[in-house]
Design an enzyme around this catalytic site. Sequence first.
Site, mmCIF file in Angstrom:
data_model
loop_
_atom_site.group_PDB
_atom_site.id
_atom_site.type_symbol
_atom_site.label_atom_id
_atom_site.label_comp_id
_atom_site.label_asym_id
_atom_site.label_seq_id
_atom_site.Cartn_x
_atom_site.Cartn_y
_atom_site.Cartn_z
ATOM 1 N N ARG A 77 -5.208 0.040 9.281
ATOM 2 C CA ARG A 77 -6.418 -0.473 8.925
ATOM 3 C C ARG A 77 -6.433 -1.873 8.408
ATOM 4 N NH1 ARG A 77 -8.842 4.059 6.625
ATOM 5 N NH2 ARG A 77 -6.872 4.776 7.066
ATOM 6 N N THR A 78 -5.360 -2.390 7.828
ATOM 7 C CA THR A 78 -5.302 -3.718 7.482
ATOM 8 C C THR A 78 -5.254 -4.694 9.008
ATOM 9 O OG1 THR A 78 -4.000 -3.069 5.662
ATOM 10 C CG2 THR A 78 -4.203 -5.396 6.345
ATOM 11 N N LYS A 106 16.447 -10.427 19.634
ATOM 12 C CA LYS A 106 17.335 -11.749 20.103
ATOM 13 C C LYS A 106 17.887 -12.213 18.741
ATOM 14 C CE LYS A 106 15.240 -12.506 24.514
ATOM 15 N NZ LYS A 106 14.163 -13.526 25.015
ATOM 16 N N ARG A 127 2.250 -9.289 7.767
ATOM 17 C CA ARG A 127 2.552 -8.137 7.095
ATOM 18 C C ARG A 127 3.984 -7.526 7.360
ATOM 19 N NH1 ARG A 127 -0.687 -3.982 4.858
ATOM 20 N NH2 ARG A 127 0.106 -1.973 4.776
ATOM 21 N N HIS A 160 -0.717 -7.521 -2.082
ATOM 22 C CA HIS A 160 -1.388 -7.275 -0.915
ATOM 23 C C HIS A 160 -2.786 -8.093 -1.553
ATOM 24 C CE1 HIS A 160 -3.131 -5.670 2.548
ATOM 25 N NE2 HIS A 160 -3.142 -4.583 2.160
#
Lengths: 350, 350, 350
Positions: A77-78, A106, A127, A160
């Site tokens: 969604r985000t 790595k 995120r 958020h």
Amino acid sequence: MIPPSPASVPEASLPTADRSLFHIISPKQFSRPLLDELCELTTAARTLAKSRHGARALQMLLADKRAMLYFSQPSTRTFLSFNNACHILGIRTSEIRNASTSSEVKGETVEDSIRTFSSYVDVIIMRSWEQGLAERAAEHMNSIPRPVPIVNAGSGKDHHPTQALLDIYTLDRSFSDRGGIDGKTIGLMGDLLRGRTARSLAYLMKNYSDVRLVFIAPSGFEMQDDIKSHLDEHKVEWYDTDQLEEVLPDLDAVYVTRIQTEWDDPDSPVQVDYSKFQIGLEQVKSMRSDAAIMHPLPRGPELHPAVDADPRAMYWRQERNGMWMRVAALLKTFGVDDQFRSIYQDHNIG
Amino acid sequence: MIPPSPASVPEASLPTADRSLFHIISPKQFSRPLLDELCELTTAARTLAKSRHGARALQMLLADKRAMLYFSQPSTRTFLSFNNACHILGIRTSEIRNASTSSEVKGETVEDSIRTFSSYVDVIIMRSWEQGLAERAAEHMNSIPRPVPIVNAGSGKDHHPTQALLDIYTLDRSFSDRGGIDGKTIGLMGDLLRGRTARSLAYLMKNYSDVRLVFIAPSGFEMQDDIKSHLDEHKVEWYDTDQLEEVLPDLDAVYVTRIQTEWDDPDSPVQVDYSKFQIGLEQVKSMRSDAAIMHPLPRGPELHPAVDADPRAMYWRQERNGMWMRVAALLKTFGVDDQFRSIYQDHNIG
Amino acid sequence: MIPPSPASVPEASLPTADRSLFHIISPKQFSRPLLDELCELTTAARTLAKSRHGARALQMLLADKRAMLYFSQPSTRTFLSFNNACHILGIRTSEIRNASTSSEVKGETVEDSIRTFSSYVDVIIMRSWEQGLAERAAEHMNSIPRPVPIVNAGSGKDHHPTQALLDIYTLDRSFSDRGGIDGKTIGLMGDLLRGRTARSLAYLMKNYSDVRLVFIAPSGFEMQDDIKSHLDEHKVEWYDTDQLEEVLPDLDAVYVTRIQTEWDDPDSPVQVDYSKFQIGLEQVKSMRSDAAIMHPLPRGPELHPAVDADPRAMYWRQERNGMWMRVAALLKTFGVDDQFRSIYQDHNIG
């Protein structure tokens, strides 16, 4: 077993909360004038995009810019909301949507990864599972010669910020003929311990006058003390309850949230009777006729699909508002809000 | 255990190394005039993009083209660099970033997969674990009625031609007020056995006069004989050493590389004392004041982050140069370099 | 073990099969006039895109639109074909290419996921393992205030309507100087039980006059009765055989398909002698000189690469046609086909 509470985010070395934005990291950056301005820009962008001509003008605004969506914590969604907000503004996007595609295999440090992204793009939207990572990224950017803005699309269990912005916008619109958010009684229900959307929204309430917050949560999942202290400090009234039925008739809005099982210790999942913390047709009956029902989605059993048809259900609109609020935030971050306003005015006059 | 050495790539049936490019497969394709031209185009593209007007003009150049980024060997950096180079030129991109998303699960041959991609796009940029795969793809393209160019973004342990180009560009810029690359002493340090970037860069040195190469590697990880023979043939001086401190003061540039553990046999990982092959603040002190420190990134312990602040640290610039060199390479591959030059001149005059 | 047969898809509550399209779910939506129109649009779009000016005009048509490619069943070819069809029309794309990146991990219903996508984009192109899912999505869209079109890119073992469209187009073009598809004899070979492309193509044959279908399949993999009944009802002749050599000389086209092992029960894979159901140079010799050899790709041993050089091999063209047919379908879905036609005519006159 009750999950551990998140530590509160340390005060960031962020730009003062005036009306400019570079990094978007924390709800702490948002003053009332900036919130009002973002709401105004959101509505204007939505309106402009309704005509084909307006949509094209929006797409030219940042057509030479490039964004990186770095989602080491997956979120459909985000991700989609930001990706399409970029597309609306003509920004080209590149993406990492899980850690395994990345150089992390790595053994690169996050600082090096972020600096690498900044070599190629003009904004990094990120995120992660790790609390404070967006802030760390922003601080690293501030230390290098050619920083690009960092937009926090959720980091860890804490804040958020763009979700909080879209929630503010949706509340503001829902109460548009009732004087806006000031003076309203807003219930926040569900897993308030770990739900970062509820935390961020509560935090921002200090910017509005005479708001009353009602925290409706099962024992062990109450809103944390850091938020409560913050509200006390800013004289925002709040109450704790586990009796949904009792408070529902008094609410101007109920903000329903999901139990955040993805944060559970897999070896001892949370065992809670959630049946008393659900909104269905029965509960909606007792609500005010002008109330707003909100949810950050995705939903579980706490919000019945039968409620979707009720005019008080605002959550689908809220979801779509998210994309437009992110358009507004990007306008500010790239400093093209004034240019946008003049385009908007030309279209409305023309 | 010392890993096996890669076989040398057979001479490709590639276009002669004049100033045109279609496929970009191997450093063998690059003559001095072509290298100089690509450096000139890289600088011009970077400069043009600095103005908004110029950036828009660049984006129109290949706006009707489509690219496929086929990365069956994951690589964040090279992927992002190419993806954003495409976006700078207006090229739309599609991607495969691991083999599991692809038809390979249905047992398709690589030839069929590549021909499929060529049905939909105008250029295929590919990276794979398998040595020689890009060359095989280019040969297959040459055998079908409607070939599209293949750009090798790394195949197996051997060559990585666009990385070599960006390294050349960075060296050339670093020595821009000292007569360019000709006559310089360049150290290549680290896992020279398996590091394809060091191999490709060494290979290209034949195009410059009086260059001296110093291969600084632990025993068992020395530069391979195919490259050394090639250098002998073209009268490029080279030396082997495992004494970094001894040679460091003489170097005009040191090209640091990472140990390529991903090629290790997981059952018998390489055990080497790498501590003598690291650049930190201590080592930097002994270097020339006008030396260049380079690294293809991502880095491990061989290059300390404290070095980042030193003006001789060129690696972050090198990384960003990679995107612009790829822009230049795509201009040549699509044959729009002359069109680009006339846009560039118009902008500089206007 | 013989795999279970798919249940037939229930008659959809779809728009009548006239010349308009919103959702594209099932071959049941396509009448002869609509098929002819889509073929005309496909050719026109391909032609227009040949000039740079025309390609740019195409890219402006839907430049303010956004698409979601929701591929919970991975498919490189169909994904790329749709993604690039979108890019040709200027549509910006977002993607989910496996279920694990999605909110499905948070337990969201498909209805909620689809509605979420519709919040952000203007069309949802979806592919799934689950039969009937695209239809369910379209029905859900029809029940909400702001529906966006659903395009079925394959759902379960049943229909794959855009594949059927591109097959029709390829047949039509292959017979362009022989009166089109009417009156032709077409062989469908391979795993006709589970190959949804063959099922969809057979279904559409009712729209053409005097077509004869020859189903060439090993015992246990024959075309299912639902399709056969449908053909009987519409008076389309069909025959079953397992003798390829016998029928090959009579065919105007042979449509070769792959054994669909991905639907097998992994614990008891299908054991069939497929060697008699293969097309190689030997088989091609016995075919008509003007026959068309088709395959939906990817191929396995049933179609030898040596056939690629034969002028009767249409499958690579067929694959490329797929992208252009999808361009045509999107023109209809967005209702810009008339606008496209006027651009096309301007370009041909100018």
